[in-house]
Scaffold this motif. Structure first.
Motif, PDB file in Angstrom:
ATOM      1  N   LEU A   1      -4.540 -47.801  21.505  1.00 24.59           N
ATOM      2  CA  LEU A   1      -3.913 -48.640  22.523  1.00 24.59           C
ATOM      3  C   LEU A   1      -4.911 -48.938  23.634  1.00 24.59           C
ATOM      4  O   LEU A   1      -5.717 -48.077  24.003  1.00 24.59           O
ATOM      5  CB  LEU A   1      -2.692 -47.941  23.114  1.00 24.59           C
ATOM      6  N   LEU A   2      -4.846 -50.148  24.167  1.00 26.88           N
ATOM      7  CA  LEU A   2      -5.612 -50.518  25.356  1.00 26.88           C
ATOM      8  C   LEU A   2      -4.639 -50.781  26.503  1.00 26.88           C
ATOM      9  O   LEU A   2      -3.543 -51.303  26.289  1.00 26.88           O
ATOM     10  CB  LEU A   2      -6.454 -51.769  25.102  1.00 26.88           C
ATOM     11  N   ALA A   3      -5.042 -50.436  27.706  1.00 27.50           N
ATOM     12  CA  ALA A   3      -4.196 -50.676  28.883  1.00 27.50           C
ATOM     13  C   ALA A   3      -5.052 -51.014  30.093  1.00 27.50           C
ATOM     14  O   ALA A   3      -6.191 -50.549  30.215  1.00 27.50           O
ATOM     15  CB  ALA A   3      -3.318 -49.466  29.183  1.00 27.50           C
ATOM     16  N   GLY A   4      -4.495 -51.822  30.964  1.00 23.41           N
ATOM     17  CA  GLY A   4      -5.140 -52.158  32.230  1.00 23.41           C
ATOM     18  C   GLY A   4      -4.083 -52.450  33.271  1.00 23.41           C
ATOM     19  O   GLY A   4      -2.985 -52.921  32.936  1.00 23.41           O
ATOM     20  N   ALA A   5      -4.390 -52.179  34.527  1.00 20.79           N
ATOM     21  CA  ALA A   5      -3.407 -52.392  35.597  1.00 20.79           C
ATOM     22  C   ALA A   5      -4.098 -52.914  36.849  1.00 20.79           C
ATOM     23  O   ALA A   5      -5.286 -52.649  37.071  1.00 20.79           O
ATOM     24  CB  ALA A   5      -2.665 -51.094  35.911  1.00 20.79           C
ATOM     25  N   ALA A   6      -3.362 -53.646  37.659  1.00 21.62           N
ATOM     26  CA  ALA A   6      -3.945 -54.218  38.876  1.00 21.62           C
ATOM     27  C   ALA A   6      -2.850 -54.590  39.858  1.00 21.62           C
ATOM     28  O   ALA A   6      -1.658 -54.663  39.500  1.00 21.62           O
ATOM     29  CB  ALA A   6      -4.782 -55.449  38.533  1.00 21.62           C
ATOM     30  N   THR A   7      -3.253 -54.827  41.077  1.00 21.16           N
ATOM     31  CA  THR A   7      -2.342 -55.311  42.118  1.00 21.16           C
ATOM     32  C   THR A   7      -2.949 -56.534  42.801  1.00 21.16           C
ATOM     33  O   THR A   7      -4.164 -56.750  42.755  1.00 21.16           O
ATOM     34  CB  THR A   7      -2.073 -54.241  43.195  1.00 21.16           C
ATOM     35  N   ALA A   8      -2.091 -57.330  43.428  1.00 19.21           N
ATOM     36  CA  ALA A   8      -2.535 -58.460  44.242  1.00 19.21           C
ATOM     37  C   ALA A   8      -1.589 -58.584  45.425  1.00 19.21           C
ATOM     38  O   ALA A   8      -0.367 -58.520  45.251  1.00 19.21           O
ATOM     39  CB  ALA A   8      -2.554 -59.747  43.428  1.00 19.21           C
ATOM     40  N   ALA A   9      -2.133 -58.744  46.608  1.00 22.47           N
ATOM     41  CA  ALA A   9      -1.308 -58.883  47.811  1.00 22.47           C
ATOM     42  C   ALA A   9      -0.624 -60.246  47.820  1.00 22.47           C
ATOM     43  O   ALA A   9      -1.250 -61.267  47.531  1.00 22.47           O
ATOM     44  CB  ALA A   9      -2.156 -58.717  49.063  1.00 22.47           C
ATOM     45  N   ILE A  10       0.664 -60.251  48.136  1.00 24.55           N
ATOM     46  CA  ILE A  10       1.417 -61.510  48.244  1.00 24.55           C
ATOM     47  C   ILE A  10       2.150 -61.573  49.594  1.00 24.55           C
ATOM     48  O   ILE A  10       3.229 -62.142  49.710  1.00 24.55           O
ATOM     49  CB  ILE A  10       2.412 -61.678  47.076  1.00 24.55           C
ATOM     50  N   THR A  11       1.539 -60.960  50.607  1.00 23.79           N
ATOM     51  CA  THR A  11       2.135 -60.946  51.946  1.00 23.79           C
ATOM     52  C   THR A  11       2.071 -62.336  52.566  1.00 23.79           C
ATOM     53  O   THR A  11       1.020 -62.979  52.553  1.00 23.79           O
ATOM     54  CB  THR A  11       1.381 -59.962  52.855  1.00 23.79           C
ATOM     55  N   PRO A  12       3.173 -62.827  53.139  1.00 23.97           N
ATOM     56  CA  PRO A  12       3.180 -64.167  53.734  1.00 23.97           C
ATOM     57  C   PRO A  12       2.654 -64.151  55.167  1.00 23.97           C
ATOM     58  O   PRO A  12       2.399 -63.090  55.749  1.00 23.97           O
ATOM     59  CB  PRO A  12       4.669 -64.514  53.733  1.00 23.97           C
ATOM     60  N   SER A  13       2.512 -65.325  55.727  1.00 26.49           N
ATOM     61  CA  SER A  13       2.202 -65.450  57.144  1.00 26.49           C
ATOM     62  C   SER A  13       3.476 -65.245  57.965  1.00 26.49           C
ATOM     63  O   SER A  13       4.588 -65.439  57.472  1.00 26.49           O
ATOM     64  CB  SER A  13       1.625 -66.841  57.442  1.00 26.49           C
TER      65      SER A  13
ATOM     66  N   GLN B   1      -8.755 -50.945  28.682  1.00 27.69           N
ATOM     67  CA  GLN B   1      -9.596 -49.857  28.208  1.00 27.69           C
ATOM     68  C   GLN B   1      -8.767 -48.945  27.311  1.00 27.69           C
ATOM     69  O   GLN B   1      -7.533 -48.974  27.349  1.00 27.69           O
ATOM     70  CB  GLN B   1     -10.139 -49.067  29.385  1.00 27.69           C
ATOM     71  N   PRO B   2      -9.397 -48.124  26.491  1.00 29.77           N
ATOM     72  CA  PRO B   2      -8.643 -47.189  25.650  1.00 29.77           C
ATOM     73  C   PRO B   2      -7.732 -46.310  26.499  1.00 29.77           C
ATOM     74  O   PRO B   2      -8.138 -45.796  27.550  1.00 29.77           O
ATOM     75  CB  PRO B   2      -9.741 -46.372  24.965  1.00 29.77           C
ATOM     76  N   ALA B   3      -6.494 -46.168  26.047  1.00 26.18           N
ATOM     77  CA  ALA B   3      -5.506 -45.441  26.849  1.00 26.18           C
ATOM     78  C   ALA B   3      -4.551 -44.671  25.955  1.00 26.18           C
ATOM     79  O   ALA B   3      -4.400 -44.961  24.771  1.00 26.18           O
ATOM     80  CB  ALA B   3      -4.727 -46.422  27.731  1.00 26.18           C
TER      81      ALA B   3
ATOM     82  N   GLU C   1     -10.461 -42.074  27.534  1.00 31.15           N
ATOM     83  CA  GLU C   1     -11.843 -41.616  27.565  1.00 31.15           C
ATOM     84  C   GLU C   1     -12.065 -40.471  28.537  1.00 31.15           C
ATOM     85  O   GLU C   1     -13.156 -39.911  28.606  1.00 31.15           O
ATOM     86  CB  GLU C   1     -12.770 -42.789  27.893  1.00 31.15           C
ATOM     87  N   GLN C   2     -11.036 -40.139  29.304  1.00 30.71           N
ATOM     88  CA  GLN C   2     -11.124 -39.010  30.228  1.00 30.71           C
ATOM     89  C   GLN C   2     -10.532 -37.777  29.555  1.00 30.71           C
ATOM     90  O   GLN C   2      -9.375 -37.784  29.127  1.00 30.71           O
ATOM     91  CB  GLN C   2     -10.360 -39.306  31.524  1.00 30.71           C
ATOM     92  N   ALA C   3     -11.312 -36.713  29.460  1.00 30.65           N
ATOM     93  CA  ALA C   3     -10.834 -35.496  28.786  1.00 30.65           C
ATOM     94  C   ALA C   3      -9.604 -34.919  29.464  1.00 30.65           C
ATOM     95  O   ALA C   3      -8.739 -34.328  28.818  1.00 30.65           O
ATOM     96  CB  ALA C   3     -11.957 -34.466  28.741  1.00 30.65           C
ATOM     97  N   ASP C   4      -9.519 -35.089  30.798  1.00 25.61           N
ATOM     98  CA  ASP C   4      -8.388 -34.524  31.532  1.00 25.61           C
ATOM     99  C   ASP C   4      -7.208 -35.489  31.607  1.00 25.61           C
ATOM    100  O   ASP C   4      -6.212 -35.213  32.273  1.00 25.61           O
ATOM    101  CB  ASP C   4      -8.822 -34.124  32.951  1.00 25.61           C
ATOM    102  N   GLY C   5      -7.309 -36.644  30.921  1.00 25.27           N
ATOM    103  CA  GLY C   5      -6.196 -37.587  30.937  1.00 25.27           C
ATOM    104  C   GLY C   5      -5.933 -38.163  32.303  1.00 25.27           C
ATOM    105  O   GLY C   5      -4.808 -38.154  32.795  1.00 25.27           O
TER     106      GLY C   5
ATOM    107  N   ARG D   1       0.574 -40.488  23.479  1.00 25.45           N
ATOM    108  CA  ARG D   1       0.155 -40.947  22.155  1.00 25.45           C
ATOM    109  C   ARG D   1      -1.028 -41.898  22.329  1.00 25.45           C
ATOM    110  O   ARG D   1      -1.115 -42.614  23.329  1.00 25.45           O
ATOM    111  CB  ARG D   1       1.310 -41.674  21.462  1.00 25.45           C
ATOM    112  N   ASN D   2      -1.902 -41.951  21.329  1.00 24.17           N
ATOM    113  CA  ASN D   2      -3.054 -42.842  21.399  1.00 24.17           C
ATOM    114  C   ASN D   2      -2.701 -44.291  21.065  1.00 24.17           C
ATOM    115  O   ASN D   2      -3.416 -45.218  21.446  1.00 24.17           O
ATOM    116  CB  ASN D   2      -4.153 -42.373  20.440  1.00 24.17           C
ATOM    117  N   TRP D   3      -1.599 -44.461  20.320  1.00 28.06           N
ATOM    118  CA  TRP D   3      -1.203 -45.817  19.926  1.00 28.06           C
ATOM    119  C   TRP D   3       0.289 -45.841  19.653  1.00 28.06           C
ATOM    120  O   TRP D   3       0.860 -44.856  19.166  1.00 28.06           O
ATOM    121  CB  TRP D   3      -1.951 -46.249  18.649  1.00 28.06           C
TER     122      TRP D   3
END
Length: 458
Positions: free
Chosen positions: A6-18, A131-133, A201-205, A305-307
């Motif tokens: 499995l591959l995973a990725g995460a992100a944020t984006a600010a959507i604060t108004p004026s 990335q691998p997750a 890829e991190q041994a400690d998860g 789980r890996n996948w």
């Protein structure tokens, strides 16, 4: 043959108004005068190799499918993720710009145009971070901060209604320590459902992201002119510290996100006690800490789980709108002629305006129901504000154990009371731009969700 990954990725984006934008969340429009905390789009992308999905949570009160479709189209154009594989839900914070016309608040069109790209950006960045997750899920419980907000009252109690001749049987938010309260008119759902991803890829998860679901309307207790993501963002922030997820990893900062579940008749007010809040936001922080710790406790039980297989099913329903009669409209116009100038403040006047506006609405309303499979976990995404009982019924009948409920997803369809709750009346059933679908809408949405879950399980 190599094992699937499995591959995973995460992100944020600010959507604060004026400052100066319209804030919806009450029956009278407010204008933003202060930014207490930023609003965000939070995104998690999962790629099984066979299918790719995006889970997006917005710090907004609601969003219509037309705007969300524009965002999904951008995402598909840039990332290749099919529009049908994108789940976008709103937290339902009441301290954000107006994205849908509700009561006396009008849509902030310029804000939505600007924010659409920011939401799409969050998914684009998440894709770049794939990335691998490893992935896992679990369900916990937290029943101390959620309460059904609709109550049967003792005989003889006068219940307010904006419609002449209509007698309700229940009252929403009857007030703390009100001696006329009899009992709640419905259940709660204490489930804390958690989907978590860690770096393979991190041994400690090392934690990569966490997507949780919990049924709680919002907390509030802040000035009506503040911009705030409410307790939802506070939970996400607290999960950084509780899980040990890195805030400033240059390639993949930890992203904590919480979606609302079936919350239409659930809030945080315990009518048996008097809320003692010494300053704004105090209670919001307390509730956030309780929920964050419940999510953390559940997260600690997850086995990874890996996948896992990933799949999606979606269906669009064509539902009737509860249109007012010609007599209703005429009576509403007469009421408005007598109303004082300026913002309307009396219930009969406010709902007279709603009646006149709904008279111009189409007879039918199309709205999506979506289900996603992540291994043995299902995510059931419903539009609008489903009642708690709907979520409980779907989870009980779903072939997936567990099934995570996500409300205010992919569209705004207003309140979705069950037929039994419609018969009791009360605010959530009052015909308005916030409650406009046919009485059988919740049942039809539930039926569609279960059909899709069944198809996904085959």
């Amino acid at each position: 043959m190599p094992e699937k990954q499995l591959l995973a990725g995460a992100a944020t984006a600010a959507i604060t108004p004026s400052l100066g934008v319209s804030i919806c969340g009450s029956m009278i429009d407010h204008t933003a005068e202060n930014i207490h905390d930023d609003l965000h789009a939070r995104s998690l992308v999962l790629d099984s190799g066979d299918a790719k999905i995006a889970l997006v949570v917005l710090d907004l009160i609601a969003a219509r499918k037309e705007w969300l479709s524009e965002i999904k189209h951008q995402i598909q154009s840039f990332t290749g993720i099919p529009m049908s594989n994108i789940l976008i839900s709103c937290t339902h914070t009441h301290s954000a710009p107006t994205p849908v016309p509700v009561f006396q608040s009008n849509v902030e069109k310029k804000y939505l145009q600007w924010a659409a790209t920011r939401v799409a950006d969050s998914v684009r960045v998440a894709v770049q971070r794939l990335q691998p997750a490893r992935i896992g899920w679990a369900v916990g419980k937290e029943d101390r901060v959620v309460f059904n907000r609709r109550y049967f009252m003792k005989p003889g109690t006068k219940l307010p209604s904006p419609f002449p001749g209509i007698e309700d049987k229940v009252l929403m938010n009857p007030g703390e320590m009100n001696p006329a309260i009899d009992k709640p008119a419905g259940p709660i759902d204490p489930d804390v459902t958690v989907l978590a991803v860690q770096k393979a890829e991190q041994a400690d998860g090392q934690p990569l992201a966490l997507y949780a679901s919990y049924a709680l309307h919002y907390v509030g207790g802040n000035p009506g002119t503040d911009i705030s993501a409410d307790y939802f963002a506070l939970v996400g922030d607290m999960l950084h510290d509780l899980t040990g997820g890195p805030r400033r990893d240059p390639q993949q900062p930890f992203v904590g996100m919480i979606a609302n579940a079936c919350f239409g008749d659930i809030n945080n007010i315990d009518v048996r006690t008097k809320l003692r809040q010494q300053f704004y936001y105090q209670h919001m922080f307390a509730v956030a800490e309780t929920v964050a710790r419940a999510i953390h406790d559940t997260w600690r039980e997850i086995k990874y789980r890996n996948w896992v297989p990933v799949a999606v099913q979606e269906k669009t329903l064509d539902l009737a709108v509860r249109k007012p009669s010609a007599a209703d409209v005429q009576q509403a116009k007469e009421t408005l002629e007598k109303a004082p100038q300026g913002p309307l403040r009396q219930l009969p006047d406010i709902y007279a305006r709603e009646t006149v506006q709904l008279a111009d609405w189409p007879e039918r309303f199309k709205t999506p129901v979506q289900v996603l499979r992540v291994g043995d976990l299902a995510l059931c995404a419903l539009p609008g504000e489903p009642f708690c009982q709907t979520g409980l019924d779907i989870k009980a009948k779903s072939p997936f154990k567990p099934t995570m409920m996500v409300g205010m997803a992919n569209d705004y369809a207003g309140y979705l009371p069950t037929e039994e709750q419609h018969a009791l009346g009360g605010y959530e059933t009052w015909r308005a731009k916030s409650s406009f679908l046919e009485v059988t809408a919740a049942a039809k949405i539930q039926e569609a969700a279960l059909q899709l879950l069944g198809a996904l399980a085959r």
